[in-house]
Design an enzyme around this catalytic site. Sequence first.
Site, PDB file in Angstrom:
ATOM      1  N   ARG A 142      17.804  14.443  36.584  1.00 41.99           N
ATOM      2  CA  ARG A 142      18.143  15.355  35.489  1.00 41.99           C
ATOM      3  C   ARG A 142      17.743  16.765  35.862  1.00 41.99           C
ATOM      4  O   ARG A 142      18.472  17.733  35.605  1.00 41.99           O
ATOM      5  CB  ARG A 142      17.437  14.911  34.199  1.00 41.99           C
ATOM      6  N   PHE A 177      17.365  28.243  41.231  1.00 42.71           N
ATOM      7  CA  PHE A 177      16.919  29.350  40.387  1.00 42.71           C
ATOM      8  C   PHE A 177      15.535  29.778  40.816  1.00 42.71           C
ATOM      9  O   PHE A 177      14.608  28.955  40.841  1.00 42.71           O
ATOM     10  CB  PHE A 177      16.902  28.852  38.934  1.00 42.71           C
ATOM     11  N   ILE A 179       9.903  25.899  42.795  1.00 42.55           N
ATOM     12  CA  ILE A 179      11.359  26.012  42.701  1.00 42.55           C
ATOM     13  C   ILE A 179      11.994  24.657  42.986  1.00 42.55           C
ATOM     14  O   ILE A 179      11.859  24.119  44.089  1.00 42.55           O
ATOM     15  CB  ILE A 179      11.893  27.070  43.683  1.00 42.55           C
ATOM     16  N   ARG A 223       6.121 -10.356  26.168  1.00 40.23           N
ATOM     17  CA  ARG A 223       4.672 -10.543  26.185  1.00 40.23           C
ATOM     18  C   ARG A 223       4.179 -11.153  24.873  1.00 40.23           C
ATOM     19  O   ARG A 223       4.572 -10.717  23.781  1.00 40.23           O
ATOM     20  CB  ARG A 223       3.999  -9.179  26.414  1.00 40.23           C
ATOM     21  N   GLN A 238       1.363  -5.071  14.116  1.00 37.91           N
ATOM     22  CA  GLN A 238       1.744  -3.852  13.405  1.00 37.91           C
ATOM     23  C   GLN A 238       1.389  -2.571  14.142  1.00 37.91           C
ATOM     24  O   GLN A 238       2.136  -1.580  14.052  1.00 37.91           O
ATOM     25  CB  GLN A 238       1.095  -3.852  12.010  1.00 37.91           C
ATOM     26  N   GLU A 289       9.608  25.892  32.166  1.00 38.45           N
ATOM     27  CA  GLU A 289      10.602  26.552  31.301  1.00 38.45           C
ATOM     28  C   GLU A 289      10.043  26.863  29.910  1.00 38.45           C
ATOM     29  O   GLU A 289      10.686  26.655  28.889  1.00 38.45           O
ATOM     30  CB  GLU A 289      11.889  25.721  31.227  1.00 38.45           C
ATOM     31  N   ARG A 336       9.854  38.424  15.808  1.00 37.51           N
ATOM     32  CA  ARG A 336      10.785  38.244  16.926  1.00 37.51           C
ATOM     33  C   ARG A 336      12.209  38.169  16.396  1.00 37.51           C
ATOM     34  O   ARG A 336      12.498  37.408  15.468  1.00 37.51           O
ATOM     35  CB  ARG A 336      10.441  36.970  17.706  1.00 37.51           C
TER      36      ARG A 336
END
Length: 399
Positions: free
Chosen positions: A85, A124, A158, A269, A280, A364, A382
Amino acid sequence: MMNFDFTPEQEMLRQTVRKFVDKEIMPYIKEWDERGEFDRNIFKRLAELNLMGVCIPEEYGGMGMDYNSLAIVCEELERGDTAFRTAVSVHTGLNSLTLLQWGTEEQKQKYLVPQARGEKIGAFGLTEPNAGSDVASIQTTAVRDGDDYILNGQKTWISLADIADHFLVFAYTDKSKKHRGISAFIVERTMPGFSSRPIKGKLGIRSGNTGELFFDNVRVPKENLLGEEGEGFKIAMSALDNGRFTVAAGAVGLIMACLEASVKYCHERKTFGKEIGRHQLVQQMIARMEAGLQISRLLVYKVGFLKNEGRRCTRETSLAKWIACDYANQAADDAVQIHGAYGYSNEYPVERYLRNSKAPVIYEGTREIHTIMQAEYVLGYRQDKPLRKTLPAWRPAEN
């Protein structure tokens, strides 16, 4: 009108990538991870399926599908392993989509078309040893010399450093202007003075190639300036919008992988005379994974919808990246806990998922940076200003 259904084309794409992952990645990833090697042939196979430019317009060599189709590809590839990915995130998200947004027609024909076809690989180059989230602290410089720029400096962490053919590199053309003096360049691996070196000993994403770039008086023609001088910071931030979108989509795929592995193990299992899925507190962890999957997927596909509409979505992308990566990290931790001692061994894939899940929380934009961004949006500190060039809205192909 809101429509949460995938189109038949998107469903077909998902099945295509899933079959590819099951056949070409799943049987080999344990060995690749142990050996810390990246199989370059994966790129060739992805190109054969036209997946290297899935959302790039057909006129530039891509499939012309929508931006959520890119998310689907990233989801399914990360279900196999984060390394693959990451490769598509960098090649398509950070590089190719940036060329689509900011490149001249000549640059698109020379660099974008072969990348969309998978004939060339793009990467990049922004991060440096002393400049991560603080982009204005980069030290790489580009000095004008006639019809060329002379680049000197270093980049680190990189992805595809030793594999890519083309790099988007950010350097100062005027340090006195601080971040407004950064410019972007298209650098080819074959340019004299360019070199790369791999980074070893990573906690996760071991089957992915990561390294350093070095520029020793690299002469780059002025035609390879992307955008205008001083637009580098804006170009980098818009590129990160696309990269973060793909990282968030990949995180959805990792949650999906954690859930699949954990559900399977819950039925296999048994403890105290019953399947562990009947306990639970185990169910609580499964429920948390499911919630993370659904929440993250909705955030990601909202971003894809906005991108399809041609609307800037820096705020929404930041939120999706932050939340999805955090949920993926939590899902991987829960998956190891569900597997108990076996989860601590590479006999099962969940220990790899946990190792891989940490990096996206950092790169990132760290979770801390995205937390600050979201608070500043809410507080009104912003605001996103219009860019000179915008990422094209998606237009369905005419029959």
